[in-house]
Design an enzyme around this catalytic site. Structure first.
Site, mmCIF file in Angstrom:
data_model
loop_
_atom_site.group_PDB
_atom_site.id
_atom_site.type_symbol
_atom_site.label_atom_id
_atom_site.label_comp_id
_atom_site.label_asym_id
_atom_site.label_seq_id
_atom_site.Cartn_x
_atom_site.Cartn_y
_atom_site.Cartn_z
ATOM 1 N N GLY A 243 0.802 -1.144 -0.049
ATOM 2 C CA GLY A 243 0.056 0.018 0.092
ATOM 3 C C GLY A 243 0.806 1.306 -0.057
ATOM 4 O O GLY A 243 0.822 2.089 -0.892
ATOM 5 N N GLY A 512 1.002 0.451 13.295
ATOM 6 C CA GLY A 512 0.083 -0.775 13.324
ATOM 7 C C GLY A 512 0.565 -1.735 14.371
ATOM 8 O O GLY A 512 -0.272 -2.059 15.056
ATOM 9 N N ILE A 620 12.265 -5.090 19.366
ATOM 10 C CA ILE A 620 12.077 -5.789 18.150
ATOM 11 C C ILE A 620 11.101 -6.832 18.335
ATOM 12 O O ILE A 620 11.271 -7.798 19.014
ATOM 13 C CB ILE A 620 13.212 -6.066 17.474
ATOM 14 C CG1 ILE A 620 14.121 -5.037 17.172
ATOM 15 C CG2 ILE A 620 13.077 -6.902 16.143
ATOM 16 C CD1 ILE A 620 13.690 -3.752 16.406
ATOM 17 N N GLY A 695 8.470 0.531 10.308
ATOM 18 C CA GLY A 695 8.183 0.321 9.005
ATOM 19 C C GLY A 695 8.709 1.211 7.935
ATOM 20 O O GLY A 695 9.254 1.070 6.615
ATOM 21 N N GLU A 696 8.661 2.597 8.247
ATOM 22 C CA GLU A 696 8.983 3.631 7.197
ATOM 23 C C GLU A 696 10.422 4.146 7.718
ATOM 24 O O GLU A 696 10.981 5.122 7.051
ATOM 25 C CB GLU A 696 8.002 4.887 7.459
ATOM 26 C CG GLU A 696 6.691 4.420 6.874
ATOM 27 C CD GLU A 696 5.636 5.000 7.422
ATOM 28 O OE1 GLU A 696 5.057 5.934 6.559
ATOM 29 O OE2 GLU A 696 5.195 5.259 8.393
#
Length: 735
Positions: A243, A512, A620, A695-696
């Site tokens: 996405g 998320g 993590i 994630g980013e």
């Protein structure tokens, strides 16, 4: 809670959904087959805009083999006007399609052809004849006659503009200054799976199978568009094939499929073509970023200014925040940032992976490298000596600030030996350069709920409307449940992407895993306590339990689950409330990127030879999926630095490179072996799991590390991105 043991959480557990994906059993949207025969929809795009449809002729298309209907503004079901209500926001406003004769932008849908097969629909779409009476439009936010405005809000940042200290005074008093304007190109997310929807009506209830990242707001979007109640809509999105922000909300294919299903009385599938995605899905605007940085003779920063100008799609309130990392990276007595937009008649502008930070660090960290060089200080040392002990913008305390640790760890692993004279490293006809940059991104926690159901046979079902966009959500939530409830992984089934399940944060903004994982942690913790209470009621002391098969074990005893559950199962709900973790401290994830490039002196061709990142993301949750996410981000960063750019013809407002032949993304040949190093940690103030967003993070810092390496290789500071060989040719030595 202080710290949980790493028995299952953190381990490199293989993806639990992996077998379903590699065997084709994972059902993506376009794979879904309703009970009734599905009709296929194909979008007819406007060739010119903005304007009004003067004439549309669908007779030939309607007479074509297999065609069931052709929807236009003449026969589409009634909808609420696009963009209403005004206070709804971009995710829940009306996304009306074919509501009037108005054409907003090139590529705007003017018809939907519905046929028995995709081939028939595609053929008939070519037979639709449309004449658009165009009016003057705004396509180029950098043109001299445009109207520049301050947006009402920014994506991912609390304030549109900020100002601390007296910038003009501090800048004037600086011994060393850098002033530069940077240009970053428009980009498209280009996910592997194009946007797709299968819609079907059952009476007045709409069921939508679609590729979407955040489910709950989508219900309101359909309701506001179609004029129905949100509880009459069900969204299903169990698997999303990428996405990167472009599927956060509802887009054109979804509304068109719903309209088509309403008119035909049949399920309708609309799958965007790759070319559709460049006009019927959102994109990142091109930006101009103006930076001014001042430092004293010792290399201490004194003044920073960062001004951004971008396009905003008309009637769609979204503005990116490139100055976000500038506000948080380094201390200076004066920091000033502004964001401005030009409302343009172009396809929707919306979030793209690491919105703000991806292009903000690209420019800011390049300028930081330049001023470090002018001060005669190594880029690593310059950043270390300007690290902040409080938030540079708000002055608030910083929770778990580990930027300097990332820089030192990255420099050590990379073998950083300081900057050399630009152009002095050479191997044959290759100029070699090294560069580095910091990475920083806000860490968010978003409200989320989850439900767990434990059956008498020991099977645990975890349910929430969270989506998996390829990041490993199924696996991470399985690990959280397994460790919290002390239950084997193979007794857990995670069910996602159904709006009938508890509402969650969805996938986006790197929040998320933390948000939904915390909700699952809470639900499983409550379930564990409930089982302990029931065991205590039967005279069994149970300070800790585990579930094995259909038995509960506690203190050397075991008990049949069937005697502890109600009607064959126990159902418990959990949630996370971000306000409970608001300690008045600013939270970020951190990283440092190091790169080595080679530049061919004859052609100017650029190749990345090494790329290493050291990152802090708290605890993590899964070492394997985390590494994969960081590597993916770094690859994304290579694209932003060297390859990805959507090129618009600003005379007409149309993107010209609408396929992978001309929109270039990083492929195997562009990517060296990537080194990823993750600092051990536990961010106790972030959430119950101690994790931070990851994630980013890998994108942030990758691009400027490459740009800074190109400078060392060539002595050329390029101020536009992506950097191409033609930007370097005139600066290269004669071979």
């Amino acid at each position: 809670m202080n710290e949980m043991t790493n028995k299952i959480i953190g381990t490199p557990l293989d993806r639990v959904d992996g077998p379903a994906k590699v065997t084709g059993q994972a059902t993506y949207t376009a794979d879904y087959r309703p009970t009734g025969k599905t009709a296929e929809g194909f979008i007819v795009e406007a060739a010119a805009a903005p304007g009004k449809i003067r004439k549309i002729d669908t007779q030939a298309a309607e007479a074509s083999d297999g065609v069931i209907a052709v929807l236009t503004h003449h026969n589409a079901p009634k909808q609420n006007p696009y963009g209403t209500p005004e206070d709804a926001g971009r995710f829940t406003q009306s996304h009306a399609m074919l509501e009037s004769d108005h054409v907003r932008h090139v590529g705007d849908p003017v018809a939907l052809v519905i046929a028995e097969t995709l081939e028939q629909a595609r053929h008939a779409a070519k037979l639709v004849r449309v004449e658009v009476e165009t009016s003057e439009g705004t396509f180029d936010q950098f043109a001299a006659d445009v109207e520049i405005a301050k947006p009402d809000s920014l994506d991912g940042a609390d304030e549109v503009d900020t100002s601390t200290g007296d910038f003009e005074k501090e800048f004037a008093a600086s011994d060393v200054t850098v002033e530069a304007s940077y240009f970053t190109g428009a980009q498209h997310s280009a996910a592997m799976e194009p946007h797709a929807t299968v819609a079907e009506w059952g009476g007045d209830e709409l069921t939508v199978h679609m590729a979407i990242q955040i489910v709950a707001p989508g219900l309101k979007a359909f309701a506001n568009t179609l004029g129905i109640e949100a509880d009459k809509v069900r969204i299903l999105s169990p698997f999303v094939g990428g996405g990167f922000g472009s599927k956060l909300g509802v887009h054109n294919d979804a509304i068109l499929a719903a309209l088509g299903a309403k008119v035909t009385g049949r399920p309708v599938r609309v799958v965007q073509t790759r070319r559709n995605v460049f006009s019927n899905a959102p994109h990142r605007s091109k930006h101009r970023q103006d930076l001014k940085i001042g430092a004293d003779a010792s290399g201490k920063l004194k003044a920073i200014s960062h001004d951004s100008l971008a396009a905003m799609a008309r009637n769609y309130p979204f503005a990116e925040a490139p100055a976000s990392p500038t506000r948080a990276s380094y201390f200076a007595p004066a920091i000033k940032t502004t964001h401005r937009v030009v409302e343009a008649d172009i396809p929707r502008v919306d979030s793209m992976r690491a919105p703000g930070e991806a292009i903000g660090t690209l420019t800011f960290e390049t300028a930081i490298d330049e001023i470090a060089e002018q001060c005669g200080i190594d880029p690593v040392e310059f950043r270390l000596q300007n690290d902040a002990d409080r938030d540079p913008n708000s002055g608030a305390p910083l929770a778990d600030r580990r930027l300097s640790e990332c820089i030192r760890e990255g420099a050590k692993k990379f073998g950083w030996d300081g900057r050399v004279t630009p152009g002095s490293r050479r191997e044959g006809n290759k100029l070699i350069g090294r560069g580095m940059a910091s990475a920083i991104r806000p860490n968010f926690l978003v409200p989320a709920e989850a439900e767990v159901v434990l059956s008498a046979n020991g099977q645990l079902r975890v349910r929430l409307d969270m989506t998996d966009i390829g990041t490993g959500t199924y696996t991470i939530l399985t690990q959280v449940a397994a460790e919290t409830l002390a239950i084997p992984v193979d007794q857990i089934t995670v069910e996602l992407g159904d709006s009938h399940f508890p509402a969650s944060s969805g996938s986006g903004g790197s929040f998320g895993a933390a948000s939904c994982g915390s909700a699952v942690f809470d639900a499983c913790g409550k379930l564990s306590k409930l089982l302990q209470q029931r065991l205590s009621g039967k005279g069994i002391a149970a300070n800790a339990i585990s579930v094995e098969g259909d038995r509960v074990r506690a203190g050397g005893n075991d008990y049949a689950l069937a005697d502890l559950v109600d009607d064959g199962a126990l159902t418990v709900k959990g949630a996370v409330d971000p306000s409970e973790f608001d300690h008045g401290e600013e939270e970020y994830s951190y990283g440092a990127l190091f790169s080595e490039v080679e530049v061919d002196v004859d052609s100017g061709e650029i190749r990345v030879r090494r790329l290493l990142g050291a990152f802090d993301a708290g605890r993590i949750l899964n070492e394997k999926t985390a590494r994969s996410q960081l590597m993916g981000g770094m690859i994304f960063g290579i694209g932003g630095a060297l390859l990805e750019e959507s090129t618009m013809d600003t005379r007409y407002g149309s993107f010209m490179n609408r396929d992978f032949a001309e929109y270039h993304i990083a492929v195997n040949r562009d990517v060296p072996e990537l080194e990823v190093h993750m600092l051990e940690g536990f961010s106790e103030k972030s959430n119950p799991l101690g994790s931070k967003g990851i994630g980013e993070l890998g994108i942030c810092g990758t691009g400027p590390a490459i740009a800074n390496a190109i400078y060392e290789a060539t002595g050329c500071r390029v101020r536009k991105f992506p950097i191409h060989m033609e930007d370097l040719l005139q600066h290269l030595p004669q071979s």
